[in-house]
Every structure is written in structure tokens, then in C-alpha cells.
Design a protein around this motif. Structure first.
Motif, PDB file in Angstrom:
ATOM      1  N   MET A 184       0.839  -1.205   0.000  1.00  0.00           N
ATOM      2  CA  MET A 184       0.000   0.000   0.000  1.00  0.00           C
ATOM      3  C   MET A 184       0.870   1.249   0.000  1.00  0.00           C
ATOM      4  O   MET A 184       0.591   2.223  -0.707  1.00  0.00           O
ATOM      5  CB  MET A 184      -0.933  -0.003   1.225  1.00  0.00           C
ATOM      6  CG  MET A 184      -2.079  -1.004   1.083  1.00  0.00           C
ATOM      7  SD  MET A 184      -2.819  -1.426   2.669  1.00  0.00           S
ATOM      8  CE  MET A 184      -3.850   0.009   2.954  1.00  0.00           C
ATOM      9  N   TYR A 185       1.950   1.207   0.775  1.00  0.00           N
ATOM     10  CA  TYR A 185       2.872   2.342   0.780  1.00  0.00           C
ATOM     11  C   TYR A 185       3.435   2.568  -0.624  1.00  0.00           C
ATOM     12  O   TYR A 185       3.439   3.689  -1.140  1.00  0.00           O
ATOM     13  CB  TYR A 185       4.001   2.098   1.782  1.00  0.00           C
ATOM     14  CG  TYR A 185       5.210   2.969   1.555  1.00  0.00           C
ATOM     15  CD1 TYR A 185       5.164   4.328   1.879  1.00  0.00           C
ATOM     16  CD2 TYR A 185       6.376   2.460   0.984  1.00  0.00           C
ATOM     17  CE1 TYR A 185       6.258   5.145   1.643  1.00  0.00           C
ATOM     18  CE2 TYR A 185       7.470   3.271   0.744  1.00  0.00           C
ATOM     19  CZ  TYR A 185       7.411   4.612   1.062  1.00  0.00           C
ATOM     20  OH  TYR A 185       8.492   5.419   0.813  1.00  0.00           O
ATOM     21  N   MET A 186       3.859   1.487  -1.249  1.00  0.00           N
ATOM     22  CA  MET A 186       4.493   1.637  -2.562  1.00  0.00           C
ATOM     23  C   MET A 186       3.473   2.035  -3.632  1.00  0.00           C
ATOM     24  O   MET A 186       3.822   2.722  -4.588  1.00  0.00           O
ATOM     25  CB  MET A 186       5.252   0.363  -2.927  1.00  0.00           C
ATOM     26  CG  MET A 186       6.499   0.194  -2.054  1.00  0.00           C
ATOM     27  SD  MET A 186       7.557  -1.177  -2.525  1.00  0.00           S
ATOM     28  CE  MET A 186       6.498  -2.542  -2.198  1.00  0.00           C
ATOM     29  N   MET A 187       2.214   1.629  -3.437  1.00  0.00           N
ATOM     30  CA  MET A 187       1.160   2.083  -4.353  1.00  0.00           C
ATOM     31  C   MET A 187       1.001   3.596  -4.263  1.00  0.00           C
ATOM     32  O   MET A 187       0.859   4.284  -5.274  1.00  0.00           O
ATOM     33  CB  MET A 187      -0.184   1.433  -3.998  1.00  0.00           C
ATOM     34  CG  MET A 187      -0.348  -0.004  -4.399  1.00  0.00           C
ATOM     35  SD  MET A 187       0.034  -0.341  -6.101  1.00  0.00           S
ATOM     36  CE  MET A 187      -1.575  -0.136  -6.860  1.00  0.00           C
ATOM     37  N   ARG A 188       1.033   4.100  -3.042  1.00  0.00           N
ATOM     38  CA  ARG A 188       0.868   5.543  -2.848  1.00  0.00           C
ATOM     39  C   ARG A 188       2.071   6.300  -3.403  1.00  0.00           C
ATOM     40  O   ARG A 188       1.944   7.445  -3.809  1.00  0.00           O
ATOM     41  CB  ARG A 188       0.689   5.850  -1.352  1.00  0.00           C
ATOM     42  CG  ARG A 188      -0.503   5.204  -0.718  1.00  0.00           C
ATOM     43  CD  ARG A 188      -1.823   5.788  -1.182  1.00  0.00           C
ATOM     44  NE  ARG A 188      -2.054   7.094  -0.569  1.00  0.00           N
ATOM     45  CZ  ARG A 188      -2.300   8.214  -1.244  1.00  0.00           C
ATOM     46  NH1 ARG A 188      -2.364   8.180  -2.544  1.00  0.00           N
ATOM     47  NH2 ARG A 188      -2.497   9.332  -0.611  1.00  0.00           N
ATOM     48  N   LEU A 240      -5.369   8.608  -6.126  1.00  0.00           N
ATOM     49  CA  LEU A 240      -5.923   7.258  -6.116  1.00  0.00           C
ATOM     50  C   LEU A 240      -5.056   6.295  -6.909  1.00  0.00           C
ATOM     51  O   LEU A 240      -4.598   6.617  -8.003  1.00  0.00           O
ATOM     52  CB  LEU A 240      -7.328   7.271  -6.736  1.00  0.00           C
ATOM     53  CG  LEU A 240      -8.429   8.005  -5.977  1.00  0.00           C
ATOM     54  CD1 LEU A 240      -9.754   7.808  -6.701  1.00  0.00           C
ATOM     55  CD2 LEU A 240      -8.527   7.498  -4.551  1.00  0.00           C
ATOM     56  N   PRO A 241      -4.813   5.101  -6.364  1.00  0.00           N
ATOM     57  CA  PRO A 241      -4.148   4.060  -7.153  1.00  0.00           C
ATOM     58  C   PRO A 241      -5.008   3.720  -8.371  1.00  0.00           C
ATOM     59  O   PRO A 241      -6.238   3.861  -8.330  1.00  0.00           O
ATOM     60  CB  PRO A 241      -4.077   2.875  -6.193  1.00  0.00           C
ATOM     61  CG  PRO A 241      -4.220   3.455  -4.822  1.00  0.00           C
ATOM     62  CD  PRO A 241      -5.083   4.664  -4.988  1.00  0.00           C
ATOM     63  N   ASN A 291     -13.952   3.434 -10.455  1.00  0.00           N
ATOM     64  CA  ASN A 291     -14.734   4.661 -10.358  1.00  0.00           C
ATOM     65  C   ASN A 291     -14.844   5.210  -8.944  1.00  0.00           C
ATOM     66  O   ASN A 291     -15.810   5.885  -8.605  1.00  0.00           O
ATOM     67  CB  ASN A 291     -16.162   4.436 -10.894  1.00  0.00           C
ATOM     68  CG  ASN A 291     -16.281   5.037 -12.273  1.00  0.00           C
ATOM     69  OD1 ASN A 291     -15.644   6.055 -12.558  1.00  0.00           O
ATOM     70  ND2 ASN A 291     -17.064   4.398 -13.122  1.00  0.00           N
ATOM     71  N   TRP A 292     -13.866   4.871  -8.091  1.00  0.00           N
ATOM     72  CA  TRP A 292     -13.907   5.408  -6.741  1.00  0.00           C
ATOM     73  C   TRP A 292     -13.481   6.864  -6.777  1.00  0.00           C
ATOM     74  O   TRP A 292     -12.619   7.257  -7.562  1.00  0.00           O
ATOM     75  CB  TRP A 292     -12.991   4.609  -5.799  1.00  0.00           C
ATOM     76  CG  TRP A 292     -13.548   3.236  -5.500  1.00  0.00           C
ATOM     77  CD1 TRP A 292     -14.551   2.601  -6.171  1.00  0.00           C
ATOM     78  CD2 TRP A 292     -13.122   2.346  -4.477  1.00  0.00           C
ATOM     79  NE1 TRP A 292     -14.791   1.368  -5.631  1.00  0.00           N
ATOM     80  CE2 TRP A 292     -13.917   1.188  -4.573  1.00  0.00           C
ATOM     81  CE3 TRP A 292     -12.152   2.408  -3.477  1.00  0.00           C
ATOM     82  CZ2 TRP A 292     -13.764   0.102  -3.720  1.00  0.00           C
ATOM     83  CZ3 TRP A 292     -12.002   1.335  -2.632  1.00  0.00           C
ATOM     84  CH2 TRP A 292     -12.808   0.187  -2.742  1.00  0.00           C
TER      85      TRP A 292
END
Ligand code: ATP
Ligand code: MG
Lengths: 375, 258
Positions: free
Chosen positions: A91-95, A108-109, A116-117
């Protein structure tokens, strides 16, 4: 005759072996980075993340050995703690990807944009900070283990029932993480990482950094486990493996002891997972598959449960065999694993470590009459 | 905690060390204990006999918190309601128990068995930090003086003989500084010589503690010279000294005569 036992963290010989193994492991990136390409000492690039991955598996094996080998509780859900630690780091690396994703959305990832979030779910808050993600990689598995342990140990669920409950736990998480609306990327999981702490994830120097972190993590995990097993609590664990009611009738809370070791074990598994994911570059729900957790138990059994060095040895040996076999003859791997499991349970229940001990004892008993003859 | 109202006891009289009243335990309708009442005074040595299945072990299970009674009162030292505590809590009040089948930690050394028993803070974190202090070492040496086995201190307890395990287990109860000792068949499987030594040990311990000894060996029970309680079908059949009990017609019928 009035002597009493002492419990050093490691014996002088133990420290020597510890230092030697550490040096050998650290020689891998050195030989990769500094030895001239083409020379015999040069190790190819791919070996660094591969052995780094083995190190995180060895940490995981240590975590399981602590609860299984010492306290006698066979958790078949340790893969879940490992995966949760991995997801936190993922999650960290996604951000960290930021606007470099396909959709270029800074907040948003990609998979959330795709769904569609409109905004980041609450449980993703804070994961843009490394320290927070690293902390969660330990806290989340720890809390889960504490809750599951509290519910089961308190109602005195033991043995095979506990193993089944932990399998069910990891299976439930597998199903949950497969769902897109959980917000963890569904069956694709988290991947396409760009950087960690500002370093490009694909760069060989970053990989070396992650590798070194894994070796340090392994050393640290080993010492933490040693500290526990050489403590009085470690002896209480061995005692409750032998005769739990006797421990209770001596006035110890066996629930407390088990809960502590189980939670610590899950935290260590989470740490291993957090180091694993940046090196393999992906985390997806398959890490929760019940078979993964069973495999961990096989590593420990092969190495020799109840000996920490055995757990490390087992993790390296079985995973090396897996890498080699899945490359050379992939269809054979599962049969091999099954065979290994049967062999370990039936032929050498104390694993490789026990086998070595047996051979050594036999040599020693043979040496004694020879000495007697010399007298 | 409500103190038990003990019939026949005058105000100002000391509370009994152990008080059981109307204790009933059923397993699927079968009454292992049937309105059992028993009073053990502080400092008393009591022997309990009775045929197999009389409920002797079940009685110890109730006192030590392993089994919750369906009915009845169980009080320790007049103030602790044992039906409300768990095993560890009861042990920490100073009640020690030797199991019918000797139960020691087979994979730990004799020394470590005693180390775990010696009275210290029992919390999980206290245990994690627990060190073998000089005081504990002295206590352990005193235990070795009492139970022997000093020469085998570093051997695994699993390697001890049956009789030696019984002694080690008794040593563990002493280490935990139990004031009420419940010994379930302490001489089962012992040689005559060991049995005599154990009788001597029990008599020595009885000088400063309360002991409840369950045994089948009548020779041994006689050698302790204490008050005898006969259990049968979960309640007290007879009570008295060994000669009275052996002369009791009912006791002969259900137990001794067989
Ligand atoms: N957990 C249990 N479930 C069902 N029945 C039980 C249980 N524990 C004891 N019993 C039964 O209760 C009765 C009393 O058993 P207990 O062990 O107290 O006898 P005892 O007097 O100690 O006998 P022994 O001299 O053989 O040790 C027996 O009939 C036994 O089968
Ligand atoms: Mg019995």
C-alpha cells in the motif's frame, strides 16, 4: 555439585556461526556489485532478490518455529500474517506511484480509478508515509493474531482444532482480498511499484539495499527468537507443550504465555512480508492461500522444529529446491513437496538438524569403546 | 466474598483450611461426587481412601479448579471461594497438587522443572524477564536437600524413574510454597523402600503444612497414622482412625473386603 544452568543469548560458538552466516549472506551483494563481470566471483543480478526472498522466508520460518517448535501450537495461518505485512508495504508503494500510474491520478491508485472510486478509503489513509506503513506491517498481523489467539486459547482450543481455525482464517482472508470492493486491488493485488523511500525499485542498488535489510531483518528475528526461547517464558512454553495442566497448576496463565508468543510470532511474520514484497514487486491474494501456510510448516519440519537454526536451514533448503525444481521440472514440485512431508513425518521427525545430531551421537558412542580399548 | 456458614462451628473458632459442602459433580447424569462434604483443618494430615471410581480424583479436580461443581461450596482458608477461580489463581493461593499419573516437564531438566515451580511473579511479562536469582538458587538447593535428585539436576526429567518423578513433582509443589498439598496416589509404582522414604517425607512436610493424601496402599496409609476418610460413590462413607475404618462393616464390604 551446586551448579546451576545459565542461558546465554548465544554461546561463543553460536556467535561465531551467527557472524559467519551473516558474512556469507552479505558477501552475495558484494560479489554482485564489486567483482568484475565474467570473473568466477561475480554473482548474477537475479541472485540478489532471490536470496533476499529466501531470507524473508527464513524469517517466516523462525516465526512459525517459535510458536510451533517451542510452544507446540501448529499455526497453519502464518502465511496470512506474512501477506498482511506485505500488503501494508504494498500500500505504501502504491501511494508512492503518485501521478506515474496509467491514469495519472495523484490521489488514487489505478485500480480505484478503474472502479470509479472518488476518494481514498479511510483504511488507506496514512499509507503514503513509510513509517506508518512499516508500523502497520507489524501492528495489523499482531492485532489479528492477538484476537484470534485470545478467542481460541482462552476457550482452550488446542491441537488440530487450532490448526484448522488458523487455516480457516487465512482462507477467509484469501476470499476477502479477492473481492474488488475490499479496496486492495482484487485478484491482481498491488503491483507496478515505482519506488521505495525515493529509490527506484528496479535499480540493482535498491535491490542490494533491500537485500541487506532482509539479512539484517533475519539476524534480528533470529536474536529476538533466541531471546524468547532462552528466557524463562521459553521454558514455560516447552513446559506447556509437555504438560499444560501442570503449568496451570503451578500458577502460570498458559493463555497469557501462548498469546504473547503467538502475537510476537505474527509480528515477525508481518516484518518478513514487508521485506518480501518490495523484492518480488507484487502482492496478491494468492499469498493467503492455505497451501502457502502449510508449506511454511514443511520448511520448519524439514529443518527441524524446535531448533531456530533448523528453521532457517529448512527455509533455505526447501525454497532453493523449489526454485530449482520449478525451473527444471515444474510438474514434479508438488509431488516432491508431498514426499518430503511424508519423509519428514515418518523417517526423520526431528528434521535435518535431528538427523545430524543422531549421526553425531552415533559417532560419539562408537568413539567411547575405542577410547576404552586404548586405556 | 461470602464466608461459608459452617454448621457446628463456634464464633471465633479458626476457619478450616479447606471446606467442602454438598459438592456434586455429574458427568452426563452420572454423579462422580454426590453431595460431598469434607472439612480439613489447618495443619492437618488427612488420608483419603476408597474404591476405584469413588470420586477421589474428581474431588481434587474440584478443589484445584479443573472441574466446576454443579452444586456445593468449596472454600479455602475460610475466605476464598474456589468455585470462582481458575487453576492458576487457585495455585497462586497456595494450593499445590500432585497428579495421579506423575506429571513433570519431561523435556526440561530436573533443575528447570524446579526453577519453573519456585514461587515468583507469574505474569507473562514478569516470566519473560524472569532471571534465576541467588535466592531462587538457594531455594532450589533446599528442595534438592528435601527430595534428593541433586546428582541428576541436569538430566531431562523424562529420564527419571516413576518414583523419582513423583518426588520431583512433590518438590515442585514445595517450590511453589503451597500451604495445602493434595497428593493423588503419591506412592503408586514405588518400591517398598521408596514408599517408606515417601512416608517419611510426608510426615516431615505435615509438620508445617496441610496435606491431603489419596492412596490405595493400606500399609502406607497406616504408616502415616492420620485420620482416614473413606469415599464411596462420591460421598463420605466413613471417617476415623485407621483401625476404626478397617473395622467398619460398610467399608469392608465396598472396599477392603474385595
Ligand atoms: N471427565 C470425565 N468425564 C466422565 N466421567 C468422568 C470424568 N472424570 C471422572 N469420571 C468418572 O467419575 C468417576 C470418579 O472418578 P475419579 O477419577 O474421581 O475416581 P477415583 O476415586 O480417583 O478412582 P481411582 O482410584 O481409580 O483413581 C469415575 O467413574 C470416572 O469414570
Ligand atoms: Mg483417582
Amino acid at each position: 555439585m551446586r551448579d546451576h544452568p545459565t542461558y546465554p543469548l548465544l554461546t561463543p560458538r553460536g556467535w561465531l556461526v551467527f557472524a559467519l552466516v551473516g558474512l556469507v549472506l552479505l558477501a552475495v551483494p558484494a560479489a554482485n556489485q564489486w567483482a568484475a563481470t565474467g570473473s568466477a566471483a561475480h554473482l548474477p543480478d537475479y541472485l540478489v532478490p532471490l536470496i533476499g526472498k529466501y531470507c524473508t522466508y527464513a524469517m517466516l520460518a523462525l516465526a512459525l518455529d517459535l510458536i510451533w517448535g517451542y510452544a507446540g501450537i501448529l499455526s497453519l495461518g502464518h502465511g496470512a500474517f506474512f501477506a498482511l505485512g506485505g500488503y501494508c508495504m504494498g500500500m505504501y508503494m502504491m501511494r508512492q506511484i503518485g501521478t506515474r500510474g496509467v491514469y495519472g491520478n495523484a490521489d488514487l491508485p489505478d485500480f480505484m480509478v478503474f472502479l470509479n472510486w472518488k476518494e481514498l478509503p479511510w483504511y488507506w489513509q496514512g499509507f503514503d508515509m513509510f513509517w506508518f506503513a512499516a508500523l502497520m506491517a507489524l501492528v495489523v498481523p499482531g492485532i489479528l493474531a492477538f484476537v484470534v489467539g485470545w478467542l481460541t486459547f482462552r476457550s482452550r482450543v488446542t491441537g488440530v482444532y487450532l490448526s484448522i481455525i488458523t487455516q480457516a482464517m487465512t482462507f477467509a482472508l484469501l476470499l476477502a482480498f479477492f473481492r474488488n470492493n475490499m479496496g486492495f486491488g482484487g485478484n491482481n493485488g498491488l503491483t507496478d511499484f515505482k519506488e521505495i523511500l525515493g529509490f527506484p525499485i528496479q535499480a540493482q542498488t535498491t535491490r542490494v539495499g533491500l537485500y541487506v535489510a532482509s539479512v539484517i531483518g533475519l539476524g534480528l528475528t533470529f536474536l529476538i527468537c533466541r531471546a524468547v526461547v532462552t528466557s524463562k517464558l521459553g521454558r514455560v512454553c516447552l513446559a506447556l507443550r509437555d504438560a499444560e495442566s501442570r503449568v496451570r497448576f503451578l500458577g502460570y496463565s498458559t493463555t497469557g504465555a501462548k498469546l504473547f508468543v503467538f502475537t510476537l510470532s505474527a509480528v515477525l511474520a508481518g516484518l518478513a512480508g514487508a521485506l518480501y514484497v518490495p523484492q518480488v514487486g507484487i502482492i496478491n491474494p494468492s499469498e493467503f492461500s492455505p497451501a502457502n501456510s502449510i508449506e511454511i510448516a514443511i520448511w520448519v519440519a524439514v529443518g527441524g522444529r524446535g531448533t531456530l537454526s533448523g528453521a532457517v536451514l529448512g527455509a533455505f533448503a526447501v525454497n532453493w529446491a523449489k526454485t530449482w525444481l520449478t525451473g527444471a521440472a515444474p510438474e514434479v514440485w508438488l509431488f516432491f513437496l508431498g514426499l518430503l512431508f511424508v519423509a519428514v513425518t515418518l523417517l526423520f521427525p526431528k528434521g535435518v538438524t535431528g538427523l545430524v545430531q543422531q549421526v553425531r551421537n552415533r559417532l560419539a558412542t562408537r568413539a567411547i569403546p575405542r577410547q576404552a580399548e586404548g586405556d | 466474598m461470602a464466608r461459608p456458614d459452617i454448621p457446628g462451628r463456634l464464633a471465633g473458632e479458626p476457619d478450616p483450611h479447606l471446606y467442602l459442602s454438598g459438592v456434586t459433580v455429574s458427568f452426563d447424569g452420572f454423579r462422580a461426587l454426590n453431595a460431598l462434604s469434607l472439612i480439613i483443618e489447618k495443619g492437618e494430615l488427612r488420608t483419603i481412601i476408597g474404591p476405584n471410581g469413588a470420586g477421589k480424583t474428581t474431588m481434587m479436580d474440584v478443589i484445584t479448579g479443573k472441574t466446576r461443581p454443579d452444586e456445593g461450596e468449596v472454600f479455602f482458608a475460610g475466605e476464598h471461594d474456589l468455585t470462582q477461580l481458575d487453576e492458576a489463581g487457585i495455585a497462586n493461593l497456595g494450593i499445590g497438587r500432585k497428579f495421579q499419573r506423575p506429571t513433570v516437564f519431561e523435556n526440561l531438566t530436573v533443575y528447570e522443572n524446579l526453577e519453573l515451580a519456585v514461587k515468583t511473579a507469574r505474569g507473562t511479562f514478569a516470566t519473560l524477564k524472569g532471571r534465576l536469582t541467588g535466592e531462587m538458587r538457594d531455594t532450589i538447593e533446599r528442595l534438592f536437600d528435601t527430595i534428593g535428585l541433586a546428582a541428576r539436576r541436569h538430566e531431562q526429567a523424562g529420564a527419571l524413574s516413576h518414583g523419582q518423578k513423583q518426588w520431583l513433582e512433590i518438590g515442585m509443589l514445595l517450590g511453589q510454597d503451597a500451604q495445602l498439598l493434595l497428593l493423588d496416589e503419591p506412592v503408586a509404582g514405588m518400591t517398598d523402600h521408596e514408599t517408606a522414604a515417601t512416608a517419611e517425607l510426608i510426615l516431615r512436610l505435615a509438620k508445617e503444612r496441610t496435606l491431603v493424601v489419596v492412596e490405595h496402599d493400606m500399609e502406607f496409609v497406616r504408616s502415616l497414622g492420620a485420620k482416614v476418610t473413606v469415599l464411596h460413590e462420591g460421598s463420605v462413607l466413613a471417617e476415623g482412625n485407621i483401625d476404626q475404618v478397617q473395622a467398619n462393616q460398610r467399608v469392608v464390604e465396598v472396599y477392603l473386603g474385595r
